[in-house]
Design a protein around this motif. Structure first.
Motif, PDB file in Angstrom:
ATOM      1  N   ILE A  36     -25.142   9.324  -4.214  1.00  0.00           N
ATOM      2  CA  ILE A  36     -26.189  10.615  -4.899  1.00  0.00           C
ATOM      3  C   ILE A  36     -27.566  10.044  -4.284  1.00  0.00           C
ATOM      4  N   PRO A  37     -27.691   9.607  -2.808  1.00  0.00           N
ATOM      5  CA  PRO A  37     -29.343   8.701  -2.490  1.00  0.00           C
ATOM      6  C   PRO A  37     -30.245   9.152  -3.688  1.00  0.00           C
ATOM      7  N   GLY A  38     -30.560   8.074  -4.140  1.00  0.00           N
ATOM      8  CA  GLY A  38     -32.074   8.269  -4.956  1.00  0.00           C
ATOM      9  C   GLY A  38     -31.666   8.498  -6.239  1.00  0.00           C
ATOM     10  N   THR A  39     -30.258   8.406  -6.959  1.00  0.00           N
ATOM     11  CA  THR A  39     -29.484   9.061  -8.162  1.00  0.00           C
ATOM     12  C   THR A  39     -29.017   7.271  -8.781  1.00  0.00           C
ATOM     13  N   SER A  40     -27.968   7.739  -8.227  1.00  0.00           N
ATOM     14  CA  SER A  40     -26.612   7.578  -7.811  1.00  0.00           C
ATOM     15  C   SER A  40     -26.724   5.772  -8.014  1.00  0.00           C
ATOM     16  N   GLN A  41     -25.657   4.631  -8.661  1.00  0.00           N
ATOM     17  CA  GLN A  41     -25.278   3.390  -8.637  1.00  0.00           C
ATOM     18  C   GLN A  41     -24.307   3.358  -8.606  1.00  0.00           C
ATOM     19  N   THR A  42     -24.069   2.366  -7.416  1.00  0.00           N
ATOM     20  CA  THR A  42     -22.134   1.532  -6.590  1.00  0.00           C
ATOM     21  C   THR A  42     -22.304   0.321  -6.119  1.00  0.00           C
ATOM     22  N   LYS A  43     -21.602  -0.315  -6.520  1.00  0.00           N
ATOM     23  CA  LYS A  43     -20.901  -1.143  -5.887  1.00  0.00           C
ATOM     24  C   LYS A  43     -20.584  -1.509  -5.045  1.00  0.00           C
ATOM     25  N   TYR A  44     -20.846   0.155  -3.883  1.00  0.00           N
ATOM     26  CA  TYR A  44     -20.164  -0.117  -2.785  1.00  0.00           C
ATOM     27  C   TYR A  44     -21.302   0.307  -1.773  1.00  0.00           C
ATOM     28  N   LYS A  45     -21.608  -0.182  -0.429  1.00  0.00           N
ATOM     29  CA  LYS A  45     -22.902  -0.014   0.360  1.00  0.00           C
ATOM     30  C   LYS A  45     -21.731   0.921   1.005  1.00  0.00           C
ATOM     31  N   SER A  46     -20.936   1.134   1.400  1.00  0.00           N
ATOM     32  CA  SER A  46     -20.739   2.502   1.866  1.00  0.00           C
ATOM     33  C   SER A  46     -19.358   3.380   1.634  1.00  0.00           C
ATOM     34  N   GLN A  47     -19.179   4.266   2.411  1.00  0.00           N
ATOM     35  CA  GLN A  47     -18.136   4.708   1.928  1.00  0.00           C
ATOM     36  C   GLN A  47     -16.441   3.925   2.744  1.00  0.00           C
ATOM     37  N   ASN A  48     -16.433   3.438   3.899  1.00  0.00           N
ATOM     38  CA  ASN A  48     -15.352   2.435   4.370  1.00  0.00           C
ATOM     39  C   ASN A  48     -15.412   1.615   3.646  1.00  0.00           C
ATOM     40  N   GLU A  49     -16.364   0.012   2.647  1.00  0.00           N
ATOM     41  CA  GLU A  49     -16.244   0.359   1.762  1.00  0.00           C
ATOM     42  C   GLU A  49     -15.380   0.238   1.051  1.00  0.00           C
ATOM     43  N   PHE A  50     -16.338   1.353   0.468  1.00  0.00           N
ATOM     44  CA  PHE A  50     -15.158   2.212  -0.588  1.00  0.00           C
ATOM     45  C   PHE A  50     -13.393   2.305  -0.513  1.00  0.00           C
ATOM     46  N   LEU A  51     -13.080   2.550   0.944  1.00  0.00           N
ATOM     47  CA  LEU A  51     -11.667   3.245   0.662  1.00  0.00           C
ATOM     48  C   LEU A  51     -10.687   1.423   0.549  1.00  0.00           C
ATOM     49  N   MET A  52     -11.647   0.706   2.119  1.00  0.00           N
ATOM     50  CA  MET A  52     -11.026  -0.678   2.440  1.00  0.00           C
ATOM     51  C   MET A  52     -10.962  -1.134   0.811  1.00  0.00           C
ATOM     52  N   GLU A  53     -11.630  -1.401   0.163  1.00  0.00           N
ATOM     53  CA  GLU A  53     -11.087  -1.803  -1.458  1.00  0.00           C
ATOM     54  C   GLU A  53      -9.725  -1.098  -1.761  1.00  0.00           C
ATOM     55  N   LYS A  54     -10.223  -0.404  -2.007  1.00  0.00           N
ATOM     56  CA  LYS A  54      -8.762   0.691  -2.864  1.00  0.00           C
ATOM     57  C   LYS A  54      -7.402   0.806  -1.789  1.00  0.00           C
ATOM     58  N   LEU A  55      -7.691   1.064  -0.494  1.00  0.00           N
ATOM     59  CA  LEU A  55      -6.337   1.196   0.395  1.00  0.00           C
ATOM     60  C   LEU A  55      -5.549  -0.512  -0.020  1.00  0.00           C
ATOM     61  N   LEU A  56      -6.509  -1.277   0.662  1.00  0.00           N
ATOM     62  CA  LEU A  56      -6.076  -2.377   0.511  1.00  0.00           C
ATOM     63  C   LEU A  56      -5.735  -3.405  -0.927  1.00  0.00           C
ATOM     64  N   ASN A  57      -5.870  -3.267  -2.195  1.00  0.00           N
ATOM     65  CA  ASN A  57      -6.312  -3.702  -2.876  1.00  0.00           C
ATOM     66  C   ASN A  57      -4.932  -2.375  -3.773  1.00  0.00           C
TER      67      ASN A  57
END
Length: 57
Positions: A36-57
């Motif tokens: 959520i822009p301006g609200t949430s904090q995440t270690k991922y810079k993008s949705q693709n980065e999140f998906l790649m980490e989850k799919l490849l690990n």
């Protein structure tokens, strides 16, 4: 993040729904990340980065 939603179709896409879902996921040990822009904090810079980490690990 105002309630009630201004649009009837907002439903599950409302930020408060995401916040509540994350609270529940955290309470049962399930991995959940909000973007959520301006609200949430995440270690991922993008949705693709999140998906790649989850799919490849």
């Amino acid at each position: 993040m105002t309630l009630p939603s201004k649009h009837a179709g907002h439903g599950i896409h409302h930020p408060v729904y995401g916040v509540k879902m994350k609270e529940k996921a955290d309470s049962v040990g399930q991995d959940c990340h909000l973007a959520i822009p301006g609200t949430s904090q995440t270690k991922y810079k993008s949705q693709n980065e999140f998906l790649m980490e989850k799919l490849l690990n």
